[in-house]
Design a protein around this motif. Structure first.
Motif, short mmCIF file in Angstrom:
data_model
loop_
_atom_site.label_atom_id
_atom_site.label_comp_id
_atom_site.label_asym_id
_atom_site.label_seq_id
_atom_site.Cartn_x
_atom_site.Cartn_y
_atom_site.Cartn_z
N ARG A 20 -7.11 -61.15 14.03
CA ARG A 20 -6.60 -62.21 13.16
C ARG A 20 -5.17 -61.92 12.73
NH1 ARG A 20 -7.83 -62.62 7.54
NH2 ARG A 20 -7.40 -60.39 7.60
N ASP A 21 -4.94 -60.64 12.31
CA ASP A 21 -3.61 -60.27 11.86
C ASP A 21 -2.59 -60.29 12.98
OD1 ASP A 21 -4.64 -59.94 9.35
OD2 ASP A 21 -4.83 -57.76 9.47
N LEU A 57 -2.64 -62.33 15.50
CA LEU A 57 -2.32 -63.73 15.74
C LEU A 57 -1.27 -64.22 14.74
CD1 LEU A 57 -4.82 -66.58 16.51
CD2 LEU A 57 -3.02 -66.91 14.84
N THR A 58 -1.50 -63.93 13.44
CA THR A 58 -0.57 -64.42 12.43
C THR A 58 0.78 -63.72 12.52
OG1 THR A 58 -1.53 -62.87 10.83
CG2 THR A 58 -2.38 -65.12 10.83
N SER A 59 0.78 -62.40 12.80
CA SER A 59 2.06 -61.70 12.91
C SER A 59 2.80 -62.13 14.16
CB SER A 59 1.84 -60.18 12.91
OG SER A 59 1.10 -59.77 14.04
N ALA A 64 2.69 -65.17 15.47
CA ALA A 64 3.29 -66.46 15.14
C ALA A 64 4.52 -66.29 14.27
CB ALA A 64 2.26 -67.34 14.45
N GLU A 65 4.45 -65.34 13.32
CA GLU A 65 5.60 -65.07 12.46
C GLU A 65 6.77 -64.55 13.28
OE1 GLU A 65 7.84 -64.46 8.89
OE2 GLU A 65 6.10 -65.70 9.40
N ARG A 93 0.56 -62.44 3.16
CA ARG A 93 1.84 -62.62 3.83
C ARG A 93 1.77 -61.95 5.20
NH1 ARG A 93 7.16 -61.94 0.46
NH2 ARG A 93 6.07 -63.71 -0.46
N PRO A 94 1.87 -62.73 6.27
CA PRO A 94 1.73 -62.12 7.61
C PRO A 94 2.77 -61.04 7.85
CG PRO A 94 1.66 -64.52 7.73
CD PRO A 94 2.08 -64.18 6.33
N ARG A 99 3.29 -54.82 12.28
CA ARG A 99 1.93 -54.79 12.81
C ARG A 99 1.81 -53.76 13.91
NH1 ARG A 99 -2.59 -54.91 11.17
NH2 ARG A 99 -1.93 -56.66 9.86
#
Length: 308
Positions: free
Chosen positions: A78-79, A81-83, A85-86, A281-282, A288
């Motif tokens: 999950r992390d 994916l969000t990082s 995208a960021e 906050r990603p 990461r």
């Protein structure tokens, strides 16, 4: 059977890391009744008993321990994916802003960053060094993307954290100090009533020592307070007073014999070294990646790492 939610998995992992449903609820910023309801929903969704609950805390069942490991993998994905995208939004151009307490910054982080450079050779990195309290504040004020602290104490609820390594404190004296020739380990009570060379308030080392010795009585006034590990070591080497320091910081002096470690009875001086970041906050892709490297145990100090 309905599916488990990410919030339920996050709660189970937090219970595993804190050993308590109440502490896990505080860590996630939810009430204990809400946490209990969320955990029951997870157990119902999976059809498994995950925790043995008792008055002193919560202990994972055998099934629960397995589910925690799978849950961590889901949360890491999950992390990522969000990082990711960021990173796409930022064009991967933002520098990595780090804050670290002195032990991590001086003895571990440089080697970790060498490994990170293999993935991001052109990455700009900024590092702010201070004590654990200053590092927490830097992350809370969004002055750092990722921080590293060395404290046993509770962290603010708006921070997420992961244990990335472990450390051990050592009581050290010069070879001519009477404690270097003790027949038996020193008692915590005697250590507590002895004036030591100490780090300043806010230091993770000082906080850990106070927590470990809290049942032995209040700490005696410091013989000297210093804001750097080097200054503390210098004062001990000069014979001013004993000190309790990270074993990493005195490894060379112990090997040379210029300092001697004094054994202590009945206390555990191990402590976790934790990475911290703002909850919700990603993380950037480099931040990461650094966490992933530590989780994989790939840095030179992999023997210190606790896989989480």
């Amino acid at each position: 059977m309905t599916g488990a939610t990410l919030g339920e998995l996050e709660l189970l992992v937090a219970v595993a890391e804190t050993g308590s449903l109440g502490l896990a609820a505080r860590h996630l910023g939810i009430s204990q009744p809400a946490a209990s309801q969320r955990l029951r929903a997870l157990e119902s969704a999976l059809g498994l008993a995950l925790l043995d609950r008792h008055r002193t805390g919560s202990e994972l069942t055998a099934h629960g321990a397995l589910v925690v490991e799978w849950a961590r993998s889901v949360l890491i994905a999950r992390d990522r994916l969000t990082s990711g995208a960021e990173a796409l939004r930022q064009g991967n151009s933002a520098p990595l802003r780090l804050a670290a307490s002195l032990t991590t910054a001086e003895f571990l982080l440089p080697r970790w960053l060498v490994e990170l450079r293999r993935s991001y050779p052109a990455l700009g990195i900024g590092l702010a060094m201070g004590n654990s309290a200053a590092t927490v504040q830097a992350v809370r004020r969004d002055e750092a993307d990722l921080g590293f602290v060395e404290t046993l104490g509770a962290l603010p609820g708006e921070l997420s954290w992961r244990t990335v390594a472990s450390d051990r404190l050592a009581l050290v004296v010069p070879p001519d100090h009477p404690w270097s020739r003790l027949d038996e380990p020193l008692s915590p009570a005697e250590l507590a009533r002895t004036s030591l060379v100490m780090r300043e308030s806010g230091s993770g080392t000082r906080e850990t020592l106070a927590l470990v010795l809290e049942t032995a009585g209040p700490l005696a006034p410091a013989a000297l307070e210093a804001s750097s590990t080097t200054a503390v070591k210098g004062a001990v080497l000069s014979g001013l007073a004993p000190a309790v320091l990270s074993a990493l910081a005195v490894e060379a002096e112990l090997a040379r014999g210029s300092l001697v470690e004094v054994p202590l009875s009945g206390v555990d001086l191990r402590r976790p070294l934790r990475a911290i970041w703002r909850r919700g906050r990603p993380l950037t892709a480099p931040a990461r990646r650094l966490l992933d490297l530590l989780a994989e145990g790939r840095p030179p100090d992999a023997d210190l790492c606790e896989q989480r």
